[in-house]
Design a protein around this motif. Structure first.
Motif, PDB file in Angstrom:
ATOM      1  N   THR C 157     -20.451  13.006 -20.979  1.00  0.00           N
ATOM      2  CA  THR C 157     -19.418  14.455 -21.190  1.00  0.00           C
ATOM      3  C   THR C 157     -20.068  15.216 -21.876  1.00  0.00           C
ATOM      4  N   SER C 158     -21.363  15.154 -22.471  1.00  0.00           N
ATOM      5  CA  SER C 158     -21.582  16.110 -23.355  1.00  0.00           C
ATOM      6  C   SER C 158     -21.840  17.802 -22.468  1.00  0.00           C
ATOM      7  N   GLY C 159     -21.403  18.773 -23.166  1.00  0.00           N
ATOM      8  CA  GLY C 159     -21.581  19.948 -22.356  1.00  0.00           C
ATOM      9  C   GLY C 159     -20.627  20.353 -21.292  1.00  0.00           C
ATOM     10  N   LEU C 160     -19.409  19.482 -21.243  1.00  0.00           N
ATOM     11  CA  LEU C 160     -18.591  19.528 -20.024  1.00  0.00           C
ATOM     12  C   LEU C 160     -17.257  19.937 -20.802  1.00  0.00           C
ATOM     13  N   ASP C 161     -16.573  20.681 -20.193  1.00  0.00           N
ATOM     14  CA  ASP C 161     -15.351  21.244 -20.798  1.00  0.00           C
ATOM     15  C   ASP C 161     -14.156  20.338 -20.826  1.00  0.00           C
ATOM     16  N   PRO C 162     -13.171  20.329 -21.669  1.00  0.00           N
ATOM     17  CA  PRO C 162     -12.162  19.227 -22.007  1.00  0.00           C
ATOM     18  C   PRO C 162     -11.484  18.944 -20.713  1.00  0.00           C
ATOM     19  N   VAL C 163     -11.114  19.956 -19.883  1.00  0.00           N
ATOM     20  CA  VAL C 163     -10.113  19.519 -18.902  1.00  0.00           C
ATOM     21  C   VAL C 163     -11.109  18.968 -17.896  1.00  0.00           C
ATOM     22  N   PHE C 164     -12.289  19.001 -17.557  1.00  0.00           N
ATOM     23  CA  PHE C 164     -13.327  18.482 -16.785  1.00  0.00           C
ATOM     24  C   PHE C 164     -13.677  16.973 -17.303  1.00  0.00           C
ATOM     25  N   ARG C 165     -13.747  16.690 -18.550  1.00  0.00           N
ATOM     26  CA  ARG C 165     -13.964  15.517 -19.116  1.00  0.00           C
ATOM     27  C   ARG C 165     -12.646  14.616 -19.003  1.00  0.00           C
ATOM     28  N   ARG C 166     -11.685  15.213 -19.137  1.00  0.00           N
ATOM     29  CA  ARG C 166     -10.503  14.339 -19.215  1.00  0.00           C
ATOM     30  C   ARG C 166     -10.273  13.743 -17.592  1.00  0.00           C
ATOM     31  N   GLU C 167     -10.399  14.777 -16.571  1.00  0.00           N
ATOM     32  CA  GLU C 167     -10.372  14.260 -15.151  1.00  0.00           C
ATOM     33  C   GLU C 167     -11.613  13.205 -14.782  1.00  0.00           C
ATOM     34  N   LEU C 168     -12.645  13.370 -15.362  1.00  0.00           N
ATOM     35  CA  LEU C 168     -13.815  12.662 -15.207  1.00  0.00           C
ATOM     36  C   LEU C 168     -13.316  11.026 -15.736  1.00  0.00           C
ATOM     37  N   LEU C 169     -12.873  10.965 -17.002  1.00  0.00           N
ATOM     38  CA  LEU C 169     -12.700   9.787 -17.559  1.00  0.00           C
ATOM     39  C   LEU C 169     -11.553   9.284 -16.811  1.00  0.00           C
ATOM     40  N   GLN C 170     -10.487   9.960 -16.611  1.00  0.00           N
ATOM     41  CA  GLN C 170      -9.258   9.437 -15.810  1.00  0.00           C
ATOM     42  C   GLN C 170      -9.891   8.688 -14.521  1.00  0.00           C
ATOM     43  N   LEU C 172     -12.835   7.577 -13.599  1.00  0.00           N
ATOM     44  CA  LEU C 172     -13.588   6.420 -14.329  1.00  0.00           C
ATOM     45  C   LEU C 172     -12.786   5.373 -14.717  1.00  0.00           C
ATOM     46  N   SER C 173     -11.692   5.482 -15.319  1.00  0.00           N
ATOM     47  CA  SER C 173     -11.090   4.360 -15.959  1.00  0.00           C
ATOM     48  C   SER C 173     -10.074   3.917 -14.796  1.00  0.00           C
ATOM     49  N   ALA C 174      -9.616   4.672 -13.978  1.00  0.00           N
ATOM     50  CA  ALA C 174      -8.826   4.248 -12.795  1.00  0.00           C
ATOM     51  C   ALA C 174      -9.666   3.287 -11.813  1.00  0.00           C
ATOM     52  N   PHE C 175     -10.972   3.932 -11.695  1.00  0.00           N
ATOM     53  CA  PHE C 175     -11.892   2.927 -10.968  1.00  0.00           C
ATOM     54  C   PHE C 175     -12.098   1.615 -11.425  1.00  0.00           C
ATOM     55  N   ILE C 176     -12.393   1.578 -12.658  1.00  0.00           N
ATOM     56  CA  ILE C 176     -12.608   0.248 -13.469  1.00  0.00           C
ATOM     57  C   ILE C 176     -11.496  -0.455 -13.271  1.00  0.00           C
ATOM     58  N   GLN C 177     -10.424  -0.163 -13.377  1.00  0.00           N
ATOM     59  CA  GLN C 177      -8.995  -1.094 -13.302  1.00  0.00           C
ATOM     60  C   GLN C 177      -9.017  -1.450 -12.079  1.00  0.00           C
ATOM     61  N   ASP C 178      -9.297  -0.765 -10.887  1.00  0.00           N
ATOM     62  CA  ASP C 178      -9.191  -1.164  -9.575  1.00  0.00           C
ATOM     63  C   ASP C 178     -10.131  -2.202  -9.101  1.00  0.00           C
ATOM     64  N   GLU C 179     -11.304  -2.170  -9.720  1.00  0.00           N
ATOM     65  CA  GLU C 179     -12.378  -2.966  -9.105  1.00  0.00           C
ATOM     66  C   GLU C 179     -12.962  -3.842 -10.110  1.00  0.00           C
ATOM     67  N   GLY C 180     -12.594  -3.719 -11.503  1.00  0.00           N
ATOM     68  CA  GLY C 180     -12.987  -4.919 -12.314  1.00  0.00           C
ATOM     69  C   GLY C 180     -14.221  -4.744 -12.768  1.00  0.00           C
ATOM     70  N   LYS C 181     -14.697  -3.513 -13.174  1.00  0.00           N
ATOM     71  CA  LYS C 181     -16.000  -3.321 -13.388  1.00  0.00           C
ATOM     72  C   LYS C 181     -16.203  -3.038 -14.917  1.00  0.00           C
ATOM     73  N   SER C 182     -17.133  -2.805 -15.540  1.00  0.00           N
ATOM     74  CA  SER C 182     -17.300  -2.770 -17.031  1.00  0.00           C
ATOM     75  C   SER C 182     -17.998  -1.555 -17.306  1.00  0.00           C
ATOM     76  N   VAL C 183     -17.907  -1.091 -18.389  1.00  0.00           N
ATOM     77  CA  VAL C 183     -18.493   0.209 -18.768  1.00  0.00           C
ATOM     78  C   VAL C 183     -19.078   0.244 -20.169  1.00  0.00           C
ATOM     79  N   LEU C 184     -20.303   0.685 -20.434  1.00  0.00           N
ATOM     80  CA  LEU C 184     -20.840   0.932 -21.874  1.00  0.00           C
ATOM     81  C   LEU C 184     -21.100   2.424 -21.866  1.00  0.00           C
ATOM     82  N   PHE C 185     -20.542   3.281 -22.992  1.00  0.00           N
ATOM     83  CA  PHE C 185     -20.376   4.545 -22.790  1.00  0.00           C
ATOM     84  C   PHE C 185     -20.832   5.133 -24.080  1.00  0.00           C
ATOM     85  N   SER C 186     -21.817   5.770 -24.308  1.00  0.00           N
ATOM     86  CA  SER C 186     -22.163   6.560 -25.532  1.00  0.00           C
ATOM     87  C   SER C 186     -21.642   7.906 -25.596  1.00  0.00           C
ATOM     88  N   THR C 187     -21.166   8.217 -26.582  1.00  0.00           N
ATOM     89  CA  THR C 187     -20.800   9.793 -26.485  1.00  0.00           C
ATOM     90  C   THR C 187     -20.804  10.124 -28.254  1.00  0.00           C
TER      91      THR C 187
END
Lengths: 223, 287, 288
Positions: C157-170, C172-187
């Motif tokens: 998310t570095s260098g991305l604006d807050p709105v974009f970040r929020r949608e990207l993360l949403q 991502l997290s929706a996808f994770i929930q649906d598919e049972g994936k795991s994420v390691l995320f540095s920020t």
């Protein structure tokens, strides 16, 4: 102005020392092996004139010109410093290379010929033409653009040679003769010294025009 | 109160993008945060101040000096940090500093070295070996060590950890203890603004949405939540944007008193900068 | 419990940097945020997981496989997104897809097309012409499309604006929930983690400070604001770092109840954000 030149010398110290010294040494040595007098101004002038452009090309590559222009300077000052630095560099390299050309054991050309006023003036003239022509191109199109242009010119040269027979050898020769003939004509009508002065004035005018054109391009350039 | 930076009617058009009559003022003794989505024009505005790009109309005055007519004098009072610092890469940091120092009469070499030390930078390191965060830190050290009256910083906190960010922001607050100085910085991290900025300018699609004191922004904008009555066309002028959510109708207003009068039973929440950006620029993610 | 990532006693030293006995684990189906100051070792850990650099000691198991013994298997099941996504710059997105897809055994083209549609990726455009945000969306779509079970995102998310970040993360997290994936995320943008991470791992100076569920961390820590009496010697043990400002003393504590008992109304206790926890633990005048 001094500050800008100093900045470039610090930031490109290795390049200036490396290329600025080794390159004329190399050219001087190679030059000592040839006996064609015309090579010195025509080819040597070109080889020296592209060195400052390669130096500025480094800034192009690093995208560091935005920093240079964010310093408290105007773009004209910035450009003036570049012209001065370029001429300083070209002159030093030319002096070193030419000295070496005649000093190396087995040199083919005599010092008196290489350092004749005519030869010096001719070399300066070619450097001024090459540099004055390439600098605005470099500023407008960058290093790549400039190189593309040089290659294009070479292709035109090759084409000219290929089609020389079609145009007729004499026409081409006549065209090329125009230059020395013209110089000779001016010289004979004005006398040697005024003719030299006229040529110097012409070179100064050319450099000035090149500076103004470069300045106009630089003013429009965005970083 | 006189202006450290005064921007009036600034215009610049590119293919597919234009700055439209941008005007705002950074008063002396204050910090202004510049926010907006990627591509809104923040960097273009900052580059126009430094004359790195050519303006098509308008004026930029730095402590009353026109940034083109008095370019040298104006720029000598600015400390500038570029969004992606780029410098000659194969020389040590100390050489870059000694090339820049003579341009600034108030360059403080001791301060420079102590900043380098504090930021964990080694003066003998070459620029190309630095990470983005370290390049940013070096660039900040250059901008902070010549006692500039106006700091113009393009995303100085991007790629930096929260600890450094906070110290940087504290340092900026320290700078404006001298009430003749000022800071303009752009950021995507809205918590940076809450901590430091006295004024906030929001740019959206090349135009200034507001440029106001931070508290006015906090109190002056609200998200109104209610039923379909919000959609009443005669009341539409009260709102800057309206959207439907699964939980009802939400609208953004910058006229809280009138909106409260019109909808006394609706829920009013303070609008964060992010809320304002989402309402006014809903399609951003899909562009 | 099944783990997506298990790291045991990992060590690595180079120059004057040392990663010291790092251990943490990420249960399957969860998102973990990796935070820490620049130079703390986040990128080193990520590189070690991907086997881009050699470890000196310790063990890494990803999705149940040893990351050295089963390197190929692991790499086809990890999706890696870097902070500056790099693909062949001059190719169009459609052509980039053609060049990368064959490397992945489980490439799911239907999924890629669905994501491209959902993210509105301009497939006919050249990669270098894209904005930073769109590059990131594309990199994420590629990582998701090869059916990676573990996504590793280095500062997405570095260098991305807050709105974009929020949608990207949403997304991502929706996808994770649906598919049972795991994420390691540095920020570095810790407010992003407060929104989506289930676990937070904080690393400082090559060592793990904590690796715990987010809610536990946010519930445990508080910032205390009060007068200089907070710093009296007998109270020192309560605090994990402090700052002394013009307006008084602020300190981080994990014992909010005890602070309240001792100081009553003389101290204001507020929940600490991740940013504050990091700040005091790193710069809090040497309590650590």
């Amino acid at each position: 102005m001094i500050k800008l030149i100093r900045k470039d010398l610090i930031l490109h110290k290795k390049f200036v020392l490396g290329v600025g010294i080794l390159y004329p040494l190399y050219l001087g040595f190679m030059g000592s092996r040839v006996d064609n007098l015309a090579m010195l101004p025509v080819l040597g002038g070109f080889l020296y004139a592209i060195v400052p452009l390669i130096l500025f090309g480094r800034e192009d590559k690093f995208k560091s010109e935005a920093f240079g222009l964010s310093l408290p300077v105007t773009r004209r000052e910035y450009l003036r410093a570049r012209f001065l630095l370029s001429w300083g560099l070209m002159f030093l390299m030319y002096a070193m290379g030419s000295l070496l050309m005649v000093a190396v054991p087995g040199a083919r050309l005599a010092a008196a010929t290489v350092f004749s006023p005519k030869m010096i003036l001719l070399s300066l003239a070619f450097m001024a033409v090459y540099f004055g022509f390439l600098m605005p191109l470099f500023i407008r199109f960058g290093q790549v653009g400039m190189l593309v242009f040089i290659v294009a010119l070479q292709l035109i040269g090759v084409l000219l040679m290929v089609f020389r027979s079609a145009v007729g050898v004499t026409t081409v020769k006549k065209l090329f003769r125009l230059i020395p003939d013209g110089v000779a004509a001016v010289q004979s009508s004005l006398g040697a010294v005024p003719a030299f002065l006229a040529l110097l004035a012409l070179l100064a005018l050319l450099t000035y025009a090149s500076f103004e054109l470069s300045a106009a391009f630089l003013r429009r350039k965005e970083f | 109160m006189s202006a450290a930076l005064e921007i009036t009617g600034l215009r610049k058009a590119y293919k597919g993008f234009a700055l439209k009559d941008v005007s705002f003022t950074v008063p002396e003794g204050s910090i202004m945060g510049l926010v907006g989505p990627n591509g809104a024009g923040k960097t273009t505005i900052i580059k126009l101040i430094l004359n790195l790009v050519r303006r098509q109309a308008g004026s930029v005055k730095v402590f009353g000096l026109d940034n083109l007519a008095d370019e040298k004098a104006a720029k000598s009072r600015i400390g500038f940090v570029h969004e992606t610092p780029a410098l000659v890469e194969d020389v040590p940091l100390k050489s870059i500093a000694s090339a820049a120092a003579p341009f600034y009469p108030k360059w403080d070499q001791r301060l420079f070295l102590s900043l380098m030390d504090e930021f964990g930078l080694n003066p003998g390191q070459k620029f190309k070996t630095l990470s983005h965060g370290m390049k940013m830190k070096f660039s900040l050290a250059l901008a902070l060590c010549h006692d500039a009256d106006l700091l113009v910083l393009d995303e100085p906190t991007s790629g930096l950890d929260p600890v450094f960010r906070r110290e940087l922001l504290e340092r900026l607050s320290g700078v404006i203890q001298d009430v003749r100085k000022a800071v303009l910085f752009s950021t995507h991290i809205t918590s940076d603004l809450e901590r430091t900025a006295d004024y906030i300018t929001l740019v959206l699609d090349g135009a200034v949405v507001f440029s106001s004191p931070r508290d006015d922004v906090r109190d002056g904008w609200a998200v109104v939540k209610g039923g379909p009555e919000i959609l009443d066309p005669s009341r539409r002028p009260l709102f800057r944007a309206v959207r439907e959510s699964p939980y009802g109708i939400e609208a953004l207003t910058s006229d809280v008193p009138s909106a409260r009068m019109a909808f006394p039973s609706a829920v009013f929440d303070r609008a964060s900068i992010e809320d304002i950006m989402i309402f006014l620029n809903p399609g951003a993610f899909h562009d | 419990m099944e783990y997506a990532l298990e790291i045991r006693n990992l060590s690595k030293s180079y120059g004057d940097f040392r990663l010291k006995d790092v251990s943490f684990s990420l249960p399957r189906g969860y998102i973990m945020g990796l935070i820490g100051p620049n130079g703390a070792g986040k990128t080193t850990i990520i590189k070690l997981v991907l086997n881009l650099i050699r470890r000196d000691g310790g063990e890494i198991r990803a999705l149940g496989f040893d990351n050295l013994a089963d390197e190929v298997e692991i790499k086809s099941r990890i999706g890696f997104v870097h902070d500056t996504p790099f693909f062949y710059e001059h190719l169009t997105l459609a052509n980039v897809r053609k060049t990368v897809a064959p490397f992945y055994r489980d490439w799911d083209d239907a999924l890629f097309r669905r994501l491209a549609d959902e993210f509105r990726l301009p497939l006919g455009k050249r990669f270098k012409k894209l904005s930073r945000g769109t590059k990131m969306k594309f990199a994420l779509a590629v990582a998701l499309s090869h059916k990676a079970d573990l996504l590793i995102l280095d500062e997405p998310t570095s260098g991305l604006d807050p709105v974009f970040r929020r949608e990207l993360l949403q997304k991502l997290s929706a996808f994770i929930q649906d598919e049972g994936k795991s994420v390691l995320f540095s920020t570095h943008i810790t407010s992003d983690l407060e929104r989506i991470a289930d676990f937070i791992t904080f690393i400082r100076g090559g060592e793990i400070v904590f690796s715990s569920p987010r809610d536990q961390i946010l519930g445990a820590w508080a910032v205390v604001k009060g007068g200089p009496e907070l710093l009296a010697a007998e109270h020192r043990a309560l605090f994990k770092g402090h700052r002394q400002g013009a307006y008084g003393v602020q300190a981080l504590t994990a014992a909010a109840g005890e602070v309240h008992r001792r100081f009553g109304r003389d101290a204001v206790v507020e929940t600490a954000t991740l940013e504050e926890i990091m700040f005091y633990m790193t710069k809090g005048n040497g309590h650590a």
